[in-house]
Structures are given as C-alpha cells and as structure tokens.
Design a protein around this motif. Sequence first.
Motif, mmCIF file in Angstrom:
data_model
loop_
_atom_site.group_PDB
_atom_site.id
_atom_site.type_symbol
_atom_site.label_atom_id
_atom_site.label_comp_id
_atom_site.label_asym_id
_atom_site.label_seq_id
_atom_site.Cartn_x
_atom_site.Cartn_y
_atom_site.Cartn_z
ATOM 1 N N UNK A 101 0.822 -1.211 0.000
ATOM 2 C CA UNK A 101 0.000 0.000 0.000
ATOM 3 C C UNK A 101 0.859 1.266 0.000
ATOM 4 N N UNK A 102 1.991 1.227 0.658
ATOM 5 C CA UNK A 102 2.916 2.370 0.646
ATOM 6 C C UNK A 102 3.488 2.542 -0.760
ATOM 7 N N UNK A 103 3.909 1.449 -1.362
ATOM 8 C CA UNK A 103 4.450 1.508 -2.727
ATOM 9 C C UNK A 103 3.378 2.013 -3.691
ATOM 10 N N UNK A 104 2.167 1.542 -3.542
ATOM 11 C CA UNK A 104 1.065 1.983 -4.403
ATOM 12 C C UNK A 104 0.825 3.480 -4.257
ATOM 13 N N UNK A 105 0.859 3.976 -3.031
ATOM 14 C CA UNK A 105 0.662 5.414 -2.801
ATOM 15 C C UNK A 105 1.786 6.225 -3.435
ATOM 16 N N UNK A 106 3.003 5.755 -3.310
ATOM 17 C CA UNK A 106 4.149 6.462 -3.902
ATOM 18 C C UNK A 106 4.058 6.440 -5.421
ATOM 19 N N UNK A 107 3.643 5.337 -5.996
ATOM 20 C CA UNK A 107 3.481 5.259 -7.455
ATOM 21 C C UNK A 107 2.411 6.241 -7.915
ATOM 22 N N UNK A 108 1.289 6.297 -7.215
ATOM 23 C CA UNK A 108 0.222 7.224 -7.578
ATOM 24 C C UNK A 108 0.690 8.663 -7.521
ATOM 25 N N UNK A 109 1.406 9.017 -6.454
ATOM 26 C CA UNK A 109 1.923 10.380 -6.307
ATOM 27 C C UNK A 109 2.930 10.696 -7.415
ATOM 28 N N UNK A 110 3.840 9.775 -7.655
ATOM 29 C CA UNK A 110 4.877 9.979 -8.669
ATOM 30 C C UNK A 110 4.270 10.140 -10.057
ATOM 31 N N UNK A 111 3.324 9.290 -10.393
ATOM 32 C CA UNK A 111 2.665 9.404 -11.696
ATOM 33 C C UNK A 111 1.965 10.748 -11.839
ATOM 34 N N UNK A 112 1.306 11.182 -10.787
ATOM 35 C CA UNK A 112 0.606 12.459 -10.832
ATOM 36 C C UNK A 112 1.582 13.596 -11.150
ATOM 37 N N UNK A 113 2.680 13.641 -10.412
ATOM 38 C CA UNK A 113 3.644 14.717 -10.607
ATOM 39 C C UNK A 113 4.274 14.662 -12.000
ATOM 40 N N UNK A 114 4.599 13.467 -12.467
ATOM 41 C CA UNK A 114 5.188 13.341 -13.807
ATOM 42 C C UNK A 114 4.202 13.750 -14.894
ATOM 43 N N UNK A 115 2.955 13.329 -14.775
ATOM 44 C CA UNK A 115 1.950 13.717 -15.770
ATOM 45 C C UNK A 115 1.721 15.229 -15.741
ATOM 46 N N UNK A 116 1.698 15.812 -14.538
ATOM 47 C CA UNK A 116 1.563 17.265 -14.446
ATOM 48 C C UNK A 116 2.727 17.955 -15.148
ATOM 49 N N UNK A 117 3.937 17.480 -14.903
ATOM 50 C CA UNK A 117 5.120 18.088 -15.508
ATOM 51 C C UNK A 117 5.057 17.999 -17.036
ATOM 52 N N UNK A 118 4.581 16.870 -17.540
ATOM 53 C CA UNK A 118 4.560 16.643 -18.988
ATOM 54 C C UNK A 118 3.376 17.297 -19.698
ATOM 55 N N UNK A 119 2.288 17.530 -18.989
ATOM 56 C CA UNK A 119 1.081 17.998 -19.673
ATOM 57 C C UNK A 119 0.689 19.438 -19.352
ATOM 58 N N UNK A 120 1.202 20.001 -18.291
ATOM 59 C CA UNK A 120 0.861 21.375 -17.936
ATOM 60 C C UNK A 120 1.876 22.343 -18.544
ATOM 61 N N UNK A 121 1.442 23.553 -18.881
ATOM 62 C CA UNK A 121 2.349 24.532 -19.493
ATOM 63 C C UNK A 121 3.222 25.214 -18.438
ATOM 64 N N UNK A 122 4.154 24.456 -17.861
ATOM 65 C CA UNK A 122 4.975 24.968 -16.770
ATOM 66 C C UNK A 122 6.458 24.932 -17.131
ATOM 67 N N UNK A 123 7.218 25.702 -16.384
ATOM 68 C CA UNK A 123 8.673 25.709 -16.530
ATOM 69 C C UNK A 123 9.241 24.413 -15.953
ATOM 70 N N UNK A 124 10.451 24.026 -16.381
ATOM 71 C CA UNK A 124 11.025 22.758 -15.916
ATOM 72 C C UNK A 124 11.123 22.617 -14.397
ATOM 73 N N UNK A 125 11.378 23.680 -13.675
ATOM 74 C CA UNK A 125 11.544 23.605 -12.221
ATOM 75 C C UNK A 125 10.259 23.895 -11.444
ATOM 76 N N UNK A 126 9.153 24.019 -12.133
ATOM 77 C CA UNK A 126 7.901 24.450 -11.507
ATOM 78 C C UNK A 126 7.438 23.562 -10.354
ATOM 79 N N UNK A 127 7.755 22.296 -10.392
ATOM 80 C CA UNK A 127 7.290 21.402 -9.336
ATOM 81 C C UNK A 127 8.335 21.153 -8.251
ATOM 82 N N UNK A 128 9.359 21.996 -8.221
ATOM 83 C CA UNK A 128 10.265 22.009 -7.078
ATOM 84 C C UNK A 128 9.727 23.038 -6.089
#
Length: 130
Positions: free
Chosen positions: A77-104
């Motif tokens: 369940x911990x691994x699943x939660x981390x995967x969900x969070x990681x996927x969310x952040x990566x998809x946001x980075x790839x699909x939102x019109x943001x600068x490369x460092x925006x999610x730092x």
Amino acid sequence: MVFKSFTGALVCFFSGILVDVDHCVDYVRDRGINFNLKQFFQYSYGLEYDRLYILLHGYEYFVPLAFTMVVSDYNLLVVAAVIGYTQHLLFDQLTNPVKPLAYLLTYRLKNRFSKQSILSDECLRSLIAD
C-alpha cells in the motif's frame, strides 16, 4: 494491476488524485469558500491566480517517500501510494504549461510562488495576448 491487488490499485488511484487537494486551498485563499465547480475549474484552467502554492506538488517529497517505502519493507500500500503520487507529478510536468523547475517546492518558494515563475513563457505570452 501490476501487483494484482485491487486495494493497491485503489490506493494508487486515490493517492494520485488526492494530491490535487492543494488546488482547492489556493482557490479558497483567493475566492473564499465556494462550492461552485464551474467557477473552480474556470479559476484553475483560466490561470486566474497570481500566486500558486500547490504545496503537495513537490519533487522534494520523493526522498521521504522513498525512505518510507524502505522503512515499511516495501509494503504494497505504501508503494502503491508512492506510485500514484509519482505518476501524478510526472503527468503534471509533462502535460501542464509549466517551466522545468515548476514542481520544485524550493524553486517556487524562492520565487514567492509567482505565476510568472511557474508557467512557461509561451503560456504567459498567450495570457497577455488574450
């Protein structure tokens, strides 16, 4: 599905969605408590904010999350939660019109969470043109 666990899939799914709760905090900060979904999405997609905190969106959280996975002995369940969070952040980075460092989080903090430090130059130009 990878771990053949319905519960793991649910945890992954919901941890990926719950990250966006921080958008509600930004909306309430700027507009007050308002349950009108149309206005909420107009605010978010219309980029009507001046500052965007989105405190749950941060690459800095990967280190404590990885540590938590190790300490939990890679609990499903911990691994699943981390995967969900990681996927969310990566998809946001790839699909939102943001600068490369925006999610730092530290980058946004250094730039006082300004819209100009987060959104891509092309996106900012399109806002001015509109």
